[in-house]
Scaffold this active site. Sequence first.
Site, PDB file in Angstrom:
ATOM      1  N   ASN A   7       0.378  -1.453   0.138  1.00  0.00           N
ATOM      2  CA  ASN A   7       0.083   0.655   0.391  1.00  0.00           C
ATOM      3  C   ASN A   7       0.807   1.077   0.151  1.00  0.00           C
ATOM      4  O   ASN A   7       1.443   1.716   0.934  1.00  0.00           O
ATOM      5  CB  ASN A   7      -0.933   0.206   1.250  1.00  0.00           C
ATOM      6  CG  ASN A   7      -1.798   0.933   1.165  1.00  0.00           C
ATOM      7  OD1 ASN A   7      -1.606   2.086   0.508  1.00  0.00           O
ATOM      8  ND2 ASN A   7      -2.773   0.730   2.432  1.00  0.00           N
ATOM      9  N   ARG A  91      -2.218  -1.853  -3.733  1.00  0.00           N
ATOM     10  CA  ARG A  91      -3.744  -1.369  -3.645  1.00  0.00           C
ATOM     11  C   ARG A  91      -3.871   0.039  -3.905  1.00  0.00           C
ATOM     12  O   ARG A  91      -2.898   0.749  -4.196  1.00  0.00           O
ATOM     13  CB  ARG A  91      -4.071  -1.217  -1.665  1.00  0.00           C
ATOM     14  CG  ARG A  91      -5.184   0.373  -1.701  1.00  0.00           C
ATOM     15  CD  ARG A  91      -4.809   0.852  -0.788  1.00  0.00           C
ATOM     16  NE  ARG A  91      -5.949   2.206  -0.192  1.00  0.00           N
ATOM     17  CZ  ARG A  91      -5.909   3.540   0.462  1.00  0.00           C
ATOM     18  NH1 ARG A  91      -5.282   3.410   0.741  1.00  0.00           N
ATOM     19  NH2 ARG A  91      -6.978   3.545   0.163  1.00  0.00           N
ATOM     20  N   HIS A 180     -13.153   2.959  -0.039  1.00  0.00           N
ATOM     21  CA  HIS A 180     -13.210   2.043   1.057  1.00  0.00           C
ATOM     22  C   HIS A 180     -13.588   0.676   0.944  1.00  0.00           C
ATOM     23  O   HIS A 180     -14.237   0.216   1.317  1.00  0.00           O
ATOM     24  CB  HIS A 180     -13.531   2.584   2.084  1.00  0.00           C
ATOM     25  CG  HIS A 180     -13.373   4.171   2.741  1.00  0.00           C
ATOM     26  ND1 HIS A 180     -14.123   4.540   3.404  1.00  0.00           N
ATOM     27  CD2 HIS A 180     -11.825   4.014   3.203  1.00  0.00           C
ATOM     28  CE1 HIS A 180     -13.583   5.724   3.801  1.00  0.00           C
ATOM     29  NE2 HIS A 180     -12.173   5.279   4.484  1.00  0.00           N
ATOM     30  N   LEU A 209     -15.682   3.129   9.775  1.00  0.00           N
ATOM     31  CA  LEU A 209     -15.721   4.725  11.195  1.00  0.00           C
ATOM     32  C   LEU A 209     -13.920   4.646  11.109  1.00  0.00           C
ATOM     33  O   LEU A 209     -13.792   4.603  12.781  1.00  0.00           O
ATOM     34  CB  LEU A 209     -16.185   5.210  12.111  1.00  0.00           C
ATOM     35  CG  LEU A 209     -18.209   4.849  11.236  1.00  0.00           C
ATOM     36  CD1 LEU A 209     -19.100   4.557  12.635  1.00  0.00           C
ATOM     37  CD2 LEU A 209     -18.191   5.857  10.343  1.00  0.00           C
ATOM     38  N   ARG A 241     -11.839  15.860   7.543  1.00  0.00           N
ATOM     39  CA  ARG A 241     -12.263  15.884   6.282  1.00  0.00           C
ATOM     40  C   ARG A 241     -13.905  16.765   6.578  1.00  0.00           C
ATOM     41  O   ARG A 241     -14.656  16.516   7.458  1.00  0.00           O
ATOM     42  CB  ARG A 241     -12.609  15.443   5.386  1.00  0.00           C
ATOM     43  CG  ARG A 241     -11.572  14.910   4.423  1.00  0.00           C
ATOM     44  CD  ARG A 241     -11.566  13.390   3.811  1.00  0.00           C
ATOM     45  NE  ARG A 241     -10.390  12.672   3.438  1.00  0.00           N
ATOM     46  CZ  ARG A 241     -10.383  11.536   3.382  1.00  0.00           C
ATOM     47  NH1 ARG A 241     -11.508  10.628   3.562  1.00  0.00           N
ATOM     48  NH2 ARG A 241      -9.166  11.130   3.312  1.00  0.00           N
ATOM     49  N   PHE A 284     -10.201  10.817  17.799  1.00  0.00           N
ATOM     50  CA  PHE A 284     -11.753  10.847  18.613  1.00  0.00           C
ATOM     51  C   PHE A 284     -11.410  10.426  20.114  1.00  0.00           C
ATOM     52  O   PHE A 284     -12.161  10.886  20.814  1.00  0.00           O
ATOM     53  CB  PHE A 284     -12.175   9.411  18.092  1.00  0.00           C
ATOM     54  CG  PHE A 284     -13.235  10.110  16.806  1.00  0.00           C
ATOM     55  CD1 PHE A 284     -12.780   9.667  15.459  1.00  0.00           C
ATOM     56  CD2 PHE A 284     -14.609  10.721  16.581  1.00  0.00           C
ATOM     57  CE1 PHE A 284     -12.947  10.554  14.294  1.00  0.00           C
ATOM     58  CE2 PHE A 284     -15.065  11.473  15.734  1.00  0.00           C
ATOM     59  CZ  PHE A 284     -14.877  10.967  14.343  1.00  0.00           C
ATOM     60  N   GLY A 331     -10.688   2.106  12.794  1.00  0.00           N
ATOM     61  CA  GLY A 331     -10.216   2.657  14.218  1.00  0.00           C
ATOM     62  C   GLY A 331     -11.842   2.487  15.033  1.00  0.00           C
ATOM     63  O   GLY A 331     -11.703   2.530  16.066  1.00  0.00           O
ATOM     64  N   GLU A 384      -8.321  -4.961   4.902  1.00  0.00           N
ATOM     65  CA  GLU A 384      -8.190  -4.195   3.426  1.00  0.00           C
ATOM     66  C   GLU A 384      -7.315  -5.430   2.596  1.00  0.00           C
ATOM     67  O   GLU A 384      -7.486  -6.197   1.775  1.00  0.00           O
ATOM     68  CB  GLU A 384      -7.816  -3.958   3.394  1.00  0.00           C
ATOM     69  CG  GLU A 384      -9.273  -2.269   3.531  1.00  0.00           C
ATOM     70  CD  GLU A 384      -9.017  -0.932   3.784  1.00  0.00           C
ATOM     71  OE1 GLU A 384      -9.340  -0.929   3.141  1.00  0.00           O
ATOM     72  OE2 GLU A 384      -8.709  -0.722   4.899  1.00  0.00           O
TER      73      GLU A 384
HETATM   74  P1  AMP Z   1      -8.439   4.542  11.012  1.00  0.00           P
HETATM   75  O1  AMP Z   1      -8.152   5.410   9.828  1.00  0.00           O
HETATM   76  O2  AMP Z   1      -9.325   3.396  11.114  1.00  0.00           O
HETATM   77  O3  AMP Z   1      -6.921   3.699  11.891  1.00  0.00           O
HETATM   78  O4  AMP Z   1      -8.855   5.102  12.529  1.00  0.00           O
HETATM   79  C1  AMP Z   1      -8.209   5.961  13.278  1.00  0.00           C
HETATM   80  C2  AMP Z   1      -9.330   6.832  13.876  1.00  0.00           C
HETATM   81  O5  AMP Z   1     -10.184   5.717  14.812  1.00  0.00           O
HETATM   82  C3  AMP Z   1      -8.456   7.655  15.561  1.00  0.00           C
HETATM   83  O6  AMP Z   1      -7.911   8.949  14.387  1.00  0.00           O
HETATM   84  C4  AMP Z   1      -8.621   7.004  16.132  1.00  0.00           C
HETATM   85  O7  AMP Z   1      -9.976   8.359  16.283  1.00  0.00           O
HETATM   86  C5  AMP Z   1     -10.445   6.436  15.983  1.00  0.00           C
HETATM   87  N1  AMP Z   1      -9.445   4.917  17.575  1.00  0.00           N
HETATM   88  C6  AMP Z   1      -8.572   5.151  17.193  1.00  0.00           C
HETATM   89  N2  AMP Z   1      -8.687   3.692  18.439  1.00  0.00           N
HETATM   90  C7  AMP Z   1      -9.782   4.358  19.409  1.00  0.00           C
HETATM   91  C8  AMP Z   1     -10.451   3.976  20.510  1.00  0.00           C
HETATM   92  N3  AMP Z   1     -10.080   2.974  21.443  1.00  0.00           N
HETATM   93  N4  AMP Z   1     -11.422   4.775  20.599  1.00  0.00           N
HETATM   94  C9  AMP Z   1     -11.572   5.917  19.748  1.00  0.00           C
HETATM   95  N5  AMP Z   1     -11.011   6.133  18.747  1.00  0.00           N
HETATM   96  C10 AMP Z   1     -10.427   5.301  18.741  1.00  0.00           C
END
Ligand code: AMP
Length: 398
Positions: A7, A91, A180, A209, A241, A284, A331, A384
């Site tokens: 990737n 990817r 996605h 998400l 975004r 988050f 995440g 993925e």
């Molecule tokens: P991803 O883009 O799938 O890697 O997701 C990343 C996002 O998931 C991070 O910016 C966090 O905001 C959120 N995240 C990951 N772990 C947690 C958690 N334990 N509680 C709340 N948000 C989380």
Amino acid sequence: MNVLVINCGSSSLKYQLINSDSEEVLAKGLCERIGIDGSAIVHQPAGGEKVKSEIDMPNHTKAVQLVIEKLTDPQVGVITSLEEIDAVGHRIVHGGERFAGSVVLDDEVLAVIEQCNDLAPLHNPANLIGINSCREILPDVPMVGVFDTAFHQTMPKKAYLYGLPLSYYEKYKVRRYGFHGTSHRFVSEEAAKMLDRPYDQTKTITCHLGNGGSLCAVRNGKSIDTTMGFTPMEGLVMGTRAGDVDAAAITFLMEKEGLTPQEMDTILNKKSGVLGISGVSSDFRDIEEASEHGNDRAEMALEVFAYKVAKRIGAYASAMNGVDCIVFTAGLGENSGSTRRLICDYLGYLGVHIDSYNNSLRGKAMEISAPDSRVRVLVIPTNEELVIARDTKELLDK
Ligand code: AMP
């Protein structure tokens, strides 16, 4: 078959070596800051520790070379020679209207992918650089491309056309594509397996998400709508975004603030979303913590986010004339029980009931709906890389 999954971004390259027969990850890692001072490779063999080496990586070819060195290293490697890499799966972000599935990469296909560069100027050229670097270092190894957009090519015209003059679609292919797709496809397939239902007779809403976020309406195994559009900007409020904004508000702001298109683009892509609303962070976890400590803007950001997701779930239940199953992934979707709760609290009219205990668990695929819930609600970790390895094997086995 050992598949090296790549990737490639403009300054990074993530990799996993996967045995596509046992579906075991043999090793994984990341090259960061390619072409920038301070580049490094972080490599992790299965069951082993992460090893970080700071090595100059002026370009992606050097990065691929280092990946191979790590994979074949006597200490941290997992294979003895290049010959044990049977295939490479890449990817690729944008396949335009040309790719509705994964493809074996050859000169002809690469030329078509290049024609899609215009549609994803930040991503596709980087993906192509990664492919060309791999071809340089592994000239005899077959390669497959897996597109983020491909799964959504089943969307009907009514879902992908904007209310713009049709000539812009005809001339420039300005339409909704969705992203996605690999993740939406994976978790919707897994959901059908978990529920022991035929995939082609199930209505699923998948909620990816993460830092970027999108929803997908998967009817009978096919994407019929998704929240992202011409670019990954459309749809939900995301980490940085903006998501959906009245287009007239954009031109209004550009005039008021004297912003160039590039400056406006930076604001919409990098300074908006929950970061822009909360003023706290794009992560988050930080926002949830700030909200727990009484930060009103952080609380508002979480509310706006959850409300938008819930509204889209309603819209997709209506688009599919019902929904059997809702899946949370990525995440935030996989880890934040409180966000899932905020969203599902809007869905009582669909008969959604959440089991509080299961919703508090983490780290595995599980059902979080209560036994009396009319719609089943699942959390499924996305994967993925595994889809890329599976598609690569399947295409090359043919
Ligand atoms: P991803 O883009 O799938 O890697 O997701 C990343 C996002 O998931 C991070 O910016 C966090 O905001 C959120 N995240 C990951 N772990 C947690 C958690 N334990 N509680 C709340 N948000 C989380």
